[in-house]
Scaffold this active site. Structure first.
Site, short mmCIF file in Angstrom:
data_model
loop_
_atom_site.label_atom_id
_atom_site.label_comp_id
_atom_site.label_asym_id
_atom_site.label_seq_id
_atom_site.Cartn_x
_atom_site.Cartn_y
_atom_site.Cartn_z
N HIS A 1 109.38 60.70 -167.90
CA HIS A 1 110.54 60.69 -168.81
C HIS A 1 110.78 59.32 -169.42
CE1 HIS A 1 113.64 58.80 -166.15
NE2 HIS A 1 113.00 59.39 -165.17
N ASP B 1 107.12 60.11 -162.28
CA ASP B 1 108.45 59.52 -162.38
C ASP B 1 108.56 58.48 -161.28
OD1 ASP B 1 111.89 60.85 -162.35
OD2 ASP B 1 111.08 58.82 -162.64
N HIS C 1 118.74 53.08 -161.79
CA HIS C 1 120.04 53.49 -162.37
C HIS C 1 121.04 52.34 -162.44
CE1 HIS C 1 119.05 57.90 -161.05
NE2 HIS C 1 118.13 57.35 -161.83
N GLU D 1 116.00 63.17 -169.14
CA GLU D 1 115.76 63.66 -167.78
C GLU D 1 116.93 63.34 -166.87
OE1 GLU D 1 115.36 61.68 -164.94
OE2 GLU D 1 114.70 63.19 -163.54
N GLU D 2 117.51 62.19 -167.05
CA GLU D 2 118.54 61.69 -166.13
C GLU D 2 119.84 62.49 -166.16
OE1 GLU D 2 117.81 59.59 -164.00
OE2 GLU D 2 116.43 58.08 -164.73
N ASP E 1 112.05 53.40 -163.31
CA ASP E 1 112.55 54.74 -163.62
C ASP E 1 112.92 54.90 -165.08
OD1 ASP E 1 115.38 56.72 -162.39
OD2 ASP E 1 113.47 57.31 -163.31
N1 LIG Z 1 116.38 61.49 -158.86
C1 LIG Z 1 115.30 60.83 -159.48
C2 LIG Z 1 114.77 59.65 -158.78
C3 LIG Z 1 114.23 59.93 -157.50
C4 LIG Z 1 113.30 60.93 -157.36
C5 LIG Z 1 112.78 61.14 -156.11
C6 LIG Z 1 113.20 60.36 -155.06
I1 LIG Z 1 112.41 60.65 -153.24
C7 LIG Z 1 114.15 59.37 -155.21
C8 LIG Z 1 114.68 59.15 -156.44
C9 LIG Z 1 115.66 60.27 -160.78
O1 LIG Z 1 116.61 59.54 -160.93
N2 LIG Z 1 114.81 60.56 -161.73
O2 LIG Z 1 115.01 59.99 -162.93
ZN LIG Z 2 116.38 58.29 -162.55
ZN LIG Z 3 113.11 59.21 -163.12
#
Ligand SMILES: N[C@H](Cc1ccc(I)cc1)C(=O)NO
Ligand SMILES: [Zn+2]
Ligand SMILES: [Zn+2]
Length: 291
Positions: A97, A179, A256, A151-152, A117
């Site tokens: 993403h 990701d 984040h 995505e977020e 991320d």
């Molecule tokens: N929730 C996901 C990040 C995320 C995905 C898997 C794990 I384990 C920890 C964190 C996210 O923010 N994707 O953008």
């Molecule tokens: Zn994220």
């Molecule tokens: Zn992500």
């Protein structure tokens, strides 16, 4: 039945892939103040990826780059398509993403670098695209690389795309999600997530790692929820895999927020290179299968 029989094509590609290229893409993407799905930065980041992938595609007649216009928000997903030869109706999808988020704010000026991320995932995919196109690789199946918007905020970009692919009856034979690929927070190298994914494809992915990157170690874990865009494809019944940078308990604590930067990952992309190489092996091995 997943065959691994394209070593003469894959190995030279893996050798050409460089962490420095991945790092530069991470730097370039995290330079936007944010890439949030509703801001100018989010629109500019989408256009940056479109331009970058268009550059890589130049000179290739059977390669197209498009932006997917979503309903209700301005950030567009980017899709690069390498048209297959004699098995083009079968489609392989690799994605990550493009959007970023800072949970502290959603304004035009809120800083959300999103280096790990998920600039890291987009950068890993971009290096895979670069070497595959530079080598003039021609798949039998169609291969689609996707930089998903939004995505977020609920997997909105991938959700709309996956629903459309299903409605249009597109025969997607496999999906890989990248990701977060560059924060080395756990003992093992690549963690295959087992929920919202396909067990048979995950075995194939593990075999790809053992075959093409034998020094790497593999772990397994689960998110417990639809934690990234693979869940959108899984919901439509497609086979997905999500190789992830760490075990869940050791995931990057800086995401984040303003601290998700390339500098905070050591200003190097050695971890992301493993995922770029995995993406390349996945794309070529699946993409080279005939009808
Ligand atoms: N929730 C996901 C990040 C995320 C995905 C898997 C794990 I384990 C920890 C964190 C996210 O923010 N994707 O953008
Ligand atoms: Zn994220
Ligand atoms: Zn992500």
């Amino acid at each position: 039945s997943y065959s691994i029989d394209n070593q003469t094509i894959v190995n030279p590609l893996l050798t050409q892939m460089q962490a420095s290229n991945i790092g530069q893409t991470i730097v370039d993407l995290s330079a936007f103040v944010n890439r949030y799905y509703t801001t100018t930065g989010g629109v500019n980041g989408s256009n940056w990826i479109k331009d970058k992938w268009t550059q890589l595609a130049s000179g290739r007649s059977n390669v197209t780059v498009e932006q997917f216009t979503h309903t209700g928000f301005p950030q567009k997903s980017v899709i690069l398509t390498i048209q297959g030869s004699d098995n083009a109706s079968e489609v392989v999808v690799l994605g990550g993403h493009q959007d970023s988020i800072n949970t502290a704010g959603t304004t035009e000026t809120t800083r959300a670098p999103g280096a790990d991320d998920d600039a890291s995932g987009i950068a890993s995919l971009t290096e895979a695209i670069r070497v595959m196109l530079a080598s003039n690789y021609q798949p039998r199946r169609t291969i689609k690389f996707m930089a998903y918007a939004a995505e977020e905020v609920g997997l909105k970009g991938s959700g709309e795309i996956a629903r459309k692919f299903k409605a249009d009856g597109v025969n997607v034979v496999g999906v890989m999600q990248l990701d977060m690929t560059n924060y080395k927070g756990s003992a093992k190298d690549i963690y295959l997530y087992t929920d919202y994914t396909n067990a048979g494809q995950n075995t194939f992915v593990a075999n790809l790692i053992s075959t093409y990157q034998p020094s790497l170690t593999i772990g397994y874990d689960s998110c417990g929820y639809g934690c990234s865009d693979h869940a959108s494809w899984h919901a439509q019944g497609y086979a997905t895999s999500m190789p992830f940078e760490t075990a869940m308990s050791e995931s990057n604590p800086r995401i984040h927020g303003t601290g998700d930067t390339y500098a905070n990952m050591g200003s190097q992309a050695n971890h992301a290179l493993k995922f770029g190489r995995l993406a390349t092996s996945f794309a070529v091995e699946l993409g080279s299968d005939g009808p």
